[in-house]
Scaffold this active site. Structure first.
Site, mmCIF file in Angstrom:
data_model
loop_
_atom_site.group_PDB
_atom_site.id
_atom_site.type_symbol
_atom_site.label_atom_id
_atom_site.label_comp_id
_atom_site.label_asym_id
_atom_site.label_seq_id
_atom_site.Cartn_x
_atom_site.Cartn_y
_atom_site.Cartn_z
ATOM 1 N N HIS A 1 -31.294 -7.507 64.188
ATOM 2 C CA HIS A 1 -31.078 -8.488 65.260
ATOM 3 C C HIS A 1 -31.474 -9.895 64.795
ATOM 4 O O HIS A 1 -30.689 -10.842 64.912
ATOM 5 C CB HIS A 1 -31.897 -8.073 66.486
ATOM 6 C CG HIS A 1 -31.803 -9.007 67.648
ATOM 7 N ND1 HIS A 1 -30.935 -8.817 68.691
ATOM 8 C CD2 HIS A 1 -32.470 -10.165 67.923
ATOM 9 C CE1 HIS A 1 -31.070 -9.804 69.558
ATOM 10 N NE2 HIS A 1 -32.002 -10.640 69.115
ATOM 11 N N GLU A 2 -32.674 -10.021 64.264
ATOM 12 C CA GLU A 2 -33.147 -11.365 63.867
ATOM 13 C C GLU A 2 -32.307 -11.889 62.698
ATOM 14 O O GLU A 2 -31.989 -13.065 62.648
ATOM 15 C CB GLU A 2 -34.636 -11.337 63.506
ATOM 16 C CG GLU A 2 -35.558 -10.763 64.585
ATOM 17 C CD GLU A 2 -35.395 -11.381 65.964
ATOM 18 O OE1 GLU A 2 -34.967 -12.550 66.050
ATOM 19 O OE2 GLU A 2 -35.664 -10.685 66.971
ATOM 20 N N GLY A 30 -41.031 -9.624 70.401
ATOM 21 C CA GLY A 30 -40.855 -8.652 69.325
ATOM 22 C C GLY A 30 -40.769 -9.349 67.979
ATOM 23 O O GLY A 30 -41.448 -8.987 67.032
ATOM 24 N N MET A 80 -38.927 -13.281 65.942
ATOM 25 C CA MET A 80 -38.302 -14.583 66.164
ATOM 26 C C MET A 80 -37.516 -14.997 64.936
ATOM 27 O O MET A 80 -38.012 -14.938 63.813
ATOM 28 C CB MET A 80 -39.395 -15.606 66.488
ATOM 29 C CG MET A 80 -38.901 -17.020 66.665
ATOM 30 S SD MET A 80 -37.773 -17.173 68.071
ATOM 31 C CE MET A 80 -36.738 -18.515 67.516
ATOM 32 N N GLU A 81 -36.280 -15.477 65.186
ATOM 33 C CA GLU A 81 -35.298 -15.698 64.118
ATOM 34 C C GLU A 81 -35.380 -17.067 63.452
ATOM 35 O O GLU A 81 -34.363 -17.558 62.956
ATOM 36 C CB GLU A 81 -33.894 -15.511 64.703
ATOM 37 C CG GLU A 81 -33.440 -16.618 65.684
ATOM 38 C CD GLU A 81 -33.639 -16.310 67.148
ATOM 39 O OE1 GLU A 81 -34.486 -15.463 67.468
ATOM 40 O OE2 GLU A 81 -32.953 -16.926 67.989
ATOM 41 N N ASN A 82 -36.556 -17.710 63.384
ATOM 42 C CA ASN A 82 -36.672 -19.030 62.743
ATOM 43 C C ASN A 82 -35.889 -19.059 61.438
ATOM 44 O O ASN A 82 -35.922 -18.124 60.658
ATOM 45 C CB ASN A 82 -38.141 -19.317 62.433
ATOM 46 C CG ASN A 82 -39.056 -18.935 63.560
ATOM 47 O OD1 ASN A 82 -38.939 -19.456 64.640
ATOM 48 N ND2 ASN A 82 -39.934 -17.962 63.318
HETATM 49 ZN ZN LIG Z 1 -32.610 -12.492 69.807
#
Ligand SMILES: [Zn+2]
Length: 881
Positions: free
Chosen positions: A305-306, A269, A271-273
């Site tokens: 969320h991210e 979905g 990505m939290e880079n």
């Molecule tokens: Zn996550």
């Protein structure tokens, strides 16, 4: 190159790394035919681990990279001085501090796995979680190795005017040959899985956010220019998330810039880079005419969320991948509380629990069942599961239930303060909660180590002479692979008691009507004194623990709770239990070839809901939604696909016939034109209206069909347009054959330029049994909008057909199984992560009748006979074991 028999990795074998990487300087030279990556690493011996001889340095890599050069402290090594395998590069070491420089050559344009560096459309992007960084350069690619990163990117200036990486941009300029360079520096140490790079011709929207301490942060969302009008909702959601995390957790953002990039080809979905989140375009782009309410809400949740990961995941990260739920369970809990605060708390809870009970409970009961913290894996990508995410979030929620809101905040403050900048374990999280609240969560830790869904069997008794009411709670947990016997769990069981008048009785010492019982024993009694009559219990309020609860409610009890329970979740749950029991009775009648008739109590309960003008529309919409075929399947020892489908359709038809008048009256009352707002009151109205329309389509009447057609044509937002289309496709429309095709083709012509809308167009045609035959799936795979390389298209068409259209997928011919097996074999060569995930429906073969079970097993064995990726190998072999 793959090993013939990939081996498992065990949590118990964890050891700290031999070396640390203090600094990582990367230089990317992006080219159409090849991309050269130079990685200069400052390496230091881990003194805690070694006082003996210096061990060799073993770096992770991948066979798709070419090694062009290796230097140690400036001196090039010849091929006989290092050892290169398909997965590692081993270098000799002669001092406890040294510098390596490694040049790797990649072909991102040919990388179809969407791990590491690859091309999506005309842009370069990366996905490094969990182990994608080792496809970019040889590295200590493990989350406990945290390093300071500087990234230089050089590329053609006309094709790739935008060059992004983590942190802040510290340098940019032209190189004189039509190419340009940008250098990014991230001041925070991070593991390689949080590295990101983007290069492309992208437009962006910009905004600013002032943190609670007064710092200004630039916010940017990048997308291809034709989508630039679809970023407003994500930007609004981002700012709301930033504010919420300050208010609820005291967490402030820490860089000067926060960027989101929308990418069409993405396995996950989002990505939290660090500072540069990369999103699947379907999880960020929305405009009222192109996205449904569900998409608006999903975007709000995923952006949050991210963003929340910046603290729960990035500042405090995982020691190893077995601890994945440390960041995911906690962050899912955080985003679900955020959504509850932004929208209706009860409705959010219902949606989350519905998903957990239909899908995660099934996972817990299948061959891939694993604890929230697994003890072994072959391929970590297979453990990005509902168990790690959703059940992991339920564990955090239970701690919240046990220590209360303030206690939880004290615990999270201590956790962030104690572990900022560290890579830690689930124990560290729980210990912070214990220390901040002076409680013992020793037994509670079993939630992390034992797989399977616990079952609570509850009975009660009333002693009129002594005015004493007793609840007797027995817990058990079924065996799961590798775990035959389970120890008792520590379970927070929230309950209420109702009088015969429907009053919610005071039971707590402060007169509360809900109390949390702490179940710790295999069998335990809870006594309530001074009860002047036998109460009716309302059990597991708010779904206070991820368990199955059995109590012998009569249908009249359930109707009573639907009317009087002051816990909104349990009102809905009573309604679901009533509908589930009614449908399962009909399933038994179908199996016994008896004539069908619907329990009139269900009709009357629905009528009461429809006629109650004061009721919360969101709740009514949730209660009128019948349990899904997936959920009903989970309730049967041997799943009877056809009978479940037929029984559920029968109930829909009977409800529509009996309640046609109130359904029409609600529909007409809500079908008024007004400007679109993605806010909860408006969303509830649209949802209720469209549920009524869905029932009305069961009447097979030209007048009702024209309601749907009019809504389709006049809709000014995608929610109403898509709902009308879905109603016509999935409704009984014998009176107007061909209508569905006409609308589908009009919809296609209107939206063929929008990839995310076309995903919905594919799904709606194959998700229901009336139209979604396997034949149609195969035809659509030949349609120009379908693209076999794009994960969203694969999920929307093949995934939706196999996971949601149960009747057609499980056709007794076995053709659905053969079709899925063919595609897994093909897809595994292209994108192993997606192939392994799409396998799920076949893994449940033991749950079906002998004939279907044998066909599904044969399909799995046919896949097994191929040379497989680790991803698919693990799922197939565990399913057949
Ligand atoms: Zn996550």
């Amino acid at each position: 190159m793959k090993d013939a028999q990939p081996g498992a990795i065990y949590l118990k074998d964890y050891q700290a790394p031999d070396y640390w990487i203090d600094k990582t300087e990367l230089s990317f030279d992006l080219g159409e035919n090849e991309t050269r990556v130079t990685a200069r690493l400052q390496i230091r011996l881990n003194q805690d681990r070694h006082d003996r001889q210096l061990p060799p340095l073993v770096l992770h890599g991948n066979a798709d990279m070419t090694l062009a050069e290796v230097k140690v402290d400036g001196v090039a090594l010849s091929a006989d001085q290092y050892t290169l395998t398909s997965e590692t590069l081993t270098l000799p070491v002669s001092s406890d501090r040294f510098e390596t420089e490694i040049v790797s050559v990649l072909a991102p344009q040919d990388n179809t796995s969407m791990e590491g560096l690859y091309k999506s459309g005309g842009m370069y992007c990366t996905q490094c979680e969990a182990e994608g960084f080792r496809r970019i350069t040889w590295y200590l690619d493990r989350p406990d190795v945290m390093s300071l990163f500087t990234t230089r990117i050089t590329a053609d200036k006309a094709k790739y005017p935008v060059l992004l990486s983590n942190g802040n941009c510290i340098e940019q300029g032209d190189t004189g040959d039509g190419r340009h360079t940008m250098v990014w520096e991230d001041p925070f140490r991070k593991p390689a899985y949080l590295f990101a790079l983007v290069a492309g011709n992208l437009a962006h929207v910009e905004d600013t956010f002032t943190t609670q301490s007064g710092r200004n942060v630039t916010l940017q969302i990048f997308t291809e220019s034709h989508n630039i009008t679809k970023c407003d909702h994500a930007m609004r959601s981002l700012k709301q998330s930033m504010r919420w995390d300050e208010e609820v957790y005291g967490r402030e953002y820490d860089l000067d810039i926060f960027m989101i990039v929308a990418v069409d080809d993405f396995n996950m979905g989002a990505m939290e880079n660090k500072g540069l989140n990369i999103f699947n375009s379907s999880c960020v782009l929305a405009r009222p005419d192109t996205a449904t309410d569900a998409t608006f809400q999903r975007i709000e949740a995923i952006v949050a969320h991210e963003y929340f990961h910046n603290w729960s995941g990035n500042r405090v990260t995982c020691r190893d991948w077995f601890q994945l739920s440390l960041k995911e369970g906690f962050t899912v809990f955080r985003d679900s509380e955020f959504s509850a605060d932004m929208n209706s708390r009860t409705v959010k809870r219902i949606e989350d629990v519905n998903h957990l009970r239909s899908a995660q409970f099934a996972e817990d009961a299948g061959p891939m069942a694993h604890p929230v913290r697994p003890s072994s894996f072959i391929e970590i990508s297979n453990f990005y599961t509902l168990t790690v995410y959703e059940k992991g979030a339920e564990i955090v929620r239970m701690i919240h239930n046990l220590v209360g809101r303030e206690g939880f905040r004290k615990g999270s403050d201590l956790y962030f303060e104690r572990h900022d900048g560290q890579a830690v374990t689930c124990e560290d999280f729980v210990r912070a909660m214990e220390d901040a609240n002076s409680i013992d969560l020793g037994q509670f830790m079993r939630w992390y180590t034992q797989a399977g869904t616990p079952v609570l069997d509850v009975t009660d008794s009333y002693d009129a002479d002594n005015q004493r009411y007793v609840l007797e709670v027995t817990q058990s947990c079924p065996a799961t692979p590798g775990q035959d016997v389970k120890e008792p769990f520590h379970i927070p069981l929230a309950i209420g008691l109702l009088s015969s008048e429907g009053d919610n009785l005071p039971i707590g010492d402060k007169g509360q009507t809900t109390v949390v019982l702490e179940v710790r024993e295999a069998s335990q009694q809870f006594v309530f004194e001074n009860r002047i009559e036998r109460p009716l219990p309302s059990l597991l309020r708010g779904f206070s623990a991820p368990v199955k609860l059995n109590y012998d409610y009569s249908r009249d009890d359930l109707l009573f709770l639907m009317r009087h329970d002051d816990d909104g979740f349990n009102r809905w749950d009573s309604c679901q239990r009533l509908a589930t029991e009614t449908i399962l009775d009909l399933v038994r009648d179908i199996q016994a070839a008896k004539p069908l008739s619907l329990d009139t109590r269900l009709i009357e309960a629905w009528r009461e809901l429809l006629e109650d003008e004061t009721a919360d529309k969101a709740m009514v919409a949730e209660m009128l939604t019948l349990p899904s075929e997936q959920w009903l399947s989970e309730q049967m020892a041997v799943i009877d696909v056809y009978a479940i489908h037929e029984a559920r359709e029968f109930v829909r038809g009977e409800l529509a016939k009996s309640l046609s008048e109130p359904l029409q009256s609600i529909y007409r009352g809500l079908a008024v034109e007004k400007p679109y707002k993605p806010e909860s009151a408006d969303i509830a109205e649209r949802q209720l209206k469209n549920i009524c329309l869905g029932y009305l389509m069961e009447l097979d009447s030209p007048a009702m069909l024209s309601l749907a057609e009019t809504q389709f044509q006049n809709a000014t937002n995608m929610t109403d347009q898509m709902a009308a289309l879905s109603c016509v496709i999935n409704g009984a429309h014998q009176t107007a054959p061909g209508k569905a095709e006409t609308l589908l083709s009009a919809f296609h012509d209107q939206w063929k330029g929008d990839a995310n809308v076309m995903d919905m167009w594919l799904s709606v045609q194959v998700s229901g049994a009336r139209m979604g035959s396997l034949e149609r799936v195969k035809q659509l795979m030949e349609h120009p909008v379908f693209d076999y390389r794009n994960p969203n298209k694969l999920r929307s068409l093949i995934g939706v057909f196999c996971m949601r259209n149960l009747k057609c997928f499980h056709d007794l011919s076995g053709e659905g199984y053969a079709f899925l097996a063919d595609n897994i074999i093909r897809l595994d060569k292209q994108n192993p992560q997606i192939a392994a995930r799409m396998l799920t429906p076949l893994t449940r073969w033991r749950r079906y009748d002998d004939q279907r079970g044998a066909l599904m097993k044969a399909a799995l064995e046919r896949i097994q006979a191929n040379e497989l990726s680790k991803d698919v190998f693990e799922v197939v072999n565990k399913s057949l074991a």
